[in-house]
Design a protein around this motif. Structure first.
Motif, PDB file in Angstrom:
ATOM      1  N   ASP A   1      -7.545  -4.226   5.527  1.00  0.00           N
ATOM      2  CA  ASP A   1      -8.507  -4.062   6.630  1.00  0.00           C
ATOM      3  C   ASP A   1      -9.111  -5.401   7.033  1.00  0.00           C
ATOM      4  O   ASP A   1      -9.322  -5.666   8.237  1.00  0.00           O
TER       5      ASP A   1
ATOM      6  N   THR B   1      -7.208   0.728  -3.764  1.00  0.00           N
ATOM      7  CA  THR B   1      -8.485   0.537  -3.074  1.00  0.00           C
ATOM      8  C   THR B   1      -8.687  -0.924  -2.684  1.00  0.00           C
ATOM      9  O   THR B   1      -9.059  -1.237  -1.542  1.00  0.00           O
TER      10      THR B   1
ATOM     11  N   LYS C   1      -6.261  -1.983   0.104  1.00  0.00           N
ATOM     12  CA  LYS C   1      -6.646  -1.471   1.416  1.00  0.00           C
ATOM     13  C   LYS C   1      -7.808  -2.271   1.993  1.00  0.00           C
ATOM     14  O   LYS C   1      -7.870  -2.503   3.218  1.00  0.00           O
TER      15      LYS C   1
ATOM     16  N   ILE D   1       0.833  -1.204   0.000  1.00  0.00           N
ATOM     17  CA  ILE D   1       0.000   0.000   0.000  1.00  0.00           C
ATOM     18  C   ILE D   1       0.866   1.251   0.000  1.00  0.00           C
ATOM     19  O   ILE D   1       0.630   2.199  -0.755  1.00  0.00           O
TER      20      ILE D   1
END
Length: 295
Positions: free
Chosen positions: A238, A231, A234, A207
């Motif tokens: 998470d 995107t 990430k 990232i």
């Protein structure tokens, strides 16, 4: 007179019948003599293809080269490819000693001229693909990384060697990331670098890497490509964080990502921007069925 004339037919007969035989016999002996000499010359040539000069310690070669180190480097590399060419031309499999010699010559050629690219390519082609000497080739390429800071290829080759031959994505990822940062690096290497980071369990590093690339990118199409990948990464990052929280609470890894929803760690599974489905791998990492590739 008669005796003389009588002797001529005999001598004529002797000459006509024996001369071809004598010529043939002479040619026969000449063939073996010349062939033997040719083998001696060839054998001497084969032993000298690497040259006695190339057998000197590198310090001695550097001292003797004076200001002509580049020329001497060219000479040593020429001797190396000649030596290898003879082996290939005769369909001979190089011995361990042959590969040792070839490696030594490549080291010396690049010590004399670290920016000389051809020996590095030869090492990648021959030492890696033909001899399986990945560590030795990578050590040479490390030299190229330092001496050719404007070239993405040394980093890319090392990353490729780790990924393809050793199936080690963790070692490959940093080299591919570095290759992607260098001038004139193809766009596909940037995408490969981030994908390898995922396989290596380095989502956080991937990232950061993509964010740096986005910051440096001006082309709108390329920028959109990177942002979409960022995107997705990430989202996976998470999800992995929630998997770790689940494991800390329950002492085990969830069977699937759906358990994160049923246990309240997340409200719903995010939607993969590439159209795939996020899945939990056996090693606890999160990936996607789209493999981050456009459908």
């Amino acid at each position: 007179m008669n005796a003389t004339s009588a002797s001529r037919p005999g001598s004529s007969l002797l000459g006509s019948s024996w001369k071809p035989a004598i010529v043939l016999l002479a040619g026969f002996f000449a063939f073996f003599a010349l062939t033997g000499k040719a083998y001696q010359i060839r054998g001497k040539y084969v032993t000298e293809t690497v040259s006695e000069f190339g057998q000197l310690p590198i310090n001695g070669i550097q001292a003797a080269s004076l200001e002509f180190k580049g020329v001497v480097s060219d000479y040593l590399f020429f001797k190396t490819i000649t030596y290898m060419g003879l082996k290939l031309a005769e369909d001979e499999k190089p011995t361990t000693e042959d590969w040792d010699t070839i490696h030594e010559m490549l080291v010396k050629a690049t010590d004399l001229d670290p920016r000389f690219w051809d020996p590095y390519v030869f090492a990648e082609m021959m030492l890696v693909w033909n001899a399986g000497r990945i560590d030795e080739a990578n050590a040479l390429l490390e030299k190229a990384i330092q001496s050719r800071p404007d070239d993405y290829r040394p980093c890319y080759y090392i990353g490729f060697n780790y990924l393809y031959f050793e199936k080690n994505a963790e070692k490959a990822a940093p080299y591919l990331r570095e290759a992607a940062k260098r001038p004139n690096a193809p766009t596909y290497i940037r995408g490969l670098a981030s994908r390898v980071s995922i396989y290596a369990g380095e989502l956080g590093v991937g990232i950061i890497f993509l964010e740096d690339l986005i910051h440096e990118t001006q082309n709108p199409k390329t920028l959109a490509y990177f942002k979409k990948r960022l995107t997705a990464m990430k989202m996976m990052f998470d999800l992995e964080k929630k998997v770790r929280e689940y494991k800390e609470k329950y002492g085990k890894t969830p069977e699937s990502l759906d358990e994160l929803v049923t246990t309240g760690f997340i409200q719903k599974l995010p939607t993969d921007p590439y159209g795939g489905k996020f899945v939990l791998l056996k090693n606890g990492h999160v990936y996607t069925t789209s493999k981050l590739v456009e459908k």
